[in-house]
Write a protein that holds these residues in place. Structure first.
Motif, mmCIF file in Angstrom:
data_model
loop_
_atom_site.group_PDB
_atom_site.id
_atom_site.type_symbol
_atom_site.label_atom_id
_atom_site.label_comp_id
_atom_site.label_asym_id
_atom_site.label_seq_id
_atom_site.Cartn_x
_atom_site.Cartn_y
_atom_site.Cartn_z
ATOM 1 N N UNK A 150 2.362 -7.394 6.966
ATOM 2 C CA UNK A 150 0.967 -7.169 6.562
ATOM 3 C C UNK A 150 0.867 -6.014 5.577
ATOM 4 N N UNK A 151 1.674 -4.966 5.806
ATOM 5 C CA UNK A 151 1.680 -3.842 4.867
ATOM 6 C C UNK A 151 2.189 -4.280 3.498
ATOM 7 N N UNK A 152 3.253 -5.059 3.494
ATOM 8 C CA UNK A 152 3.808 -5.536 2.211
ATOM 9 C C UNK A 152 2.801 -6.435 1.500
ATOM 10 N N UNK A 153 2.148 -7.302 2.247
ATOM 11 C CA UNK A 153 1.141 -8.178 1.654
ATOM 12 C C UNK A 153 -0.013 -7.371 1.061
ATOM 13 N N UNK A 154 -0.434 -6.353 1.777
ATOM 14 C CA UNK A 154 -1.526 -5.498 1.284
ATOM 15 C C UNK A 154 -1.113 -4.787 -0.006
ATOM 16 N N UNK A 155 0.095 -4.275 -0.057
ATOM 17 C CA UNK A 155 0.564 -3.579 -1.256
ATOM 18 C C UNK A 155 0.710 -4.534 -2.438
ATOM 19 N N UNK A 156 1.182 -5.751 -2.179
ATOM 20 C CA UNK A 156 1.315 -6.736 -3.269
ATOM 21 C C UNK A 156 -0.055 -7.115 -3.811
ATOM 22 N N UNK A 157 -1.002 -7.308 -2.928
ATOM 23 C CA UNK A 157 -2.352 -7.650 -3.382
ATOM 24 C C UNK A 157 -2.971 -6.523 -4.212
ATOM 25 N N UNK A 158 -2.802 -5.282 -3.748
ATOM 26 C CA UNK A 158 -3.347 -4.162 -4.500
ATOM 27 C C UNK A 158 -2.675 -3.994 -5.853
ATOM 28 N N UNK A 159 -1.368 -4.200 -5.903
ATOM 29 C CA UNK A 159 -0.643 -4.064 -7.165
ATOM 30 C C UNK A 159 -1.049 -5.149 -8.155
ATOM 31 N N UNK A 160 -1.114 -6.398 -7.698
ATOM 32 C CA UNK A 160 -1.485 -7.500 -8.598
ATOM 33 C C UNK A 160 -2.931 -7.386 -9.057
ATOM 34 N N UNK A 161 -3.827 -6.985 -8.149
ATOM 35 C CA UNK A 161 -5.238 -6.833 -8.516
ATOM 36 C C UNK A 161 -5.410 -5.728 -9.562
#
Length: 222
Positions: A140-151
């Protein structure tokens, strides 16, 4: 072959063919030589007229006229640059699609890369400060970081691409200089971020991108 040739021989030009065999043969040979000379003369005249026509057409071609004009008249570079000026105020640079595409691609690439770095840093800080994310799983942490980076990468890619497009538009319209181009494009692009509350936290990073672009142009000019 000889029969076909004899059909075109003007036998009326032979004055006397009732003489001896020698006189008849001499008259025929002289007639053949005369016809050959006339044919060669006509052929040479056609070749001369053909060469003269080709030389006159090549001398009046647009490329030769341009070369003759360029060799006879000198146009100062300042006049040429002034003639190229276009835009609303007759002082802008000439618009080209290649320059426009290159400008948009440059802004999009630089903005996306820089925005991704900003987004990754913000996601890391938020993940460390938020109690909810701390208790979440690693996936979940990795998913959150990927979403923030791509956004963030998408947002700043679009933003900096629009900023560079505005700069190019100002240059085409008036070409006031790179300082006024950055001021005008920066005011419009930052104003677009101020309008929406969701993008207001990104204003410091957007201003940092503009400052980096200004520093880069300043160092390049120096």
């Amino acid at each position: 072959m000889s029969w076909e040739r004899s059909r075109y021989i003007p036998w009326s030009r032979i004055k006397d063919v009732s003489g001896t065999d020698n006189s008849y043969e001499s008259q025929k040979e002289r007639l053949h030589r005369t016809l050959a000379r006339e044919a060669n003369r006509e052929k040479e005249e056609k070749e001369i007229s053909k060469n003269a026509g080709s030389q006159s057409s090549s001398s009046t071609s647009p490329s030769n006229v341009q070369n003759n004009t360029s060799t006879t008249t000198f146009v100062p570079p300042e006049v040429i640059e002034q003639q190229k000026k276009k835009g609303f105020l007759n002082s802008g640079v000439e618009y080209t699609t290649a320059d426009m595409i290159r400008t948009v691609a440059f802004g999009g690439c630089i903005g996306a890369i820089t925005g991704s770095v900003f987004g990754f840093m913000d996601s890391m800080r938020t993940a460390q400060e938020s109690a909810i994310i701390k208790n979440a799983s690693n996936s979940a942490k990795v998913k959150y970081m990927i979403q923030g980076t791509s956004r963030s990468g998408t947002l700043f890619g679009l933003y900096f691409s629009g900023f560079q497009t505005l700069k190019y538009g100002i240059r085409v319209a008036a070409d006031p200089g790179w300082v006024y181009e950055i001021m005008g494009a920066g005011a419009l692009s930052l104003g677009a971020l101020v309008v929406k509350p969701a993008t207001r936290p990104s204003i410091p990073y957007a201003a940092m991108l503009i400052a980096m672009d200004t520093f880069s142009i300043y160092m390049k000019d120096d």
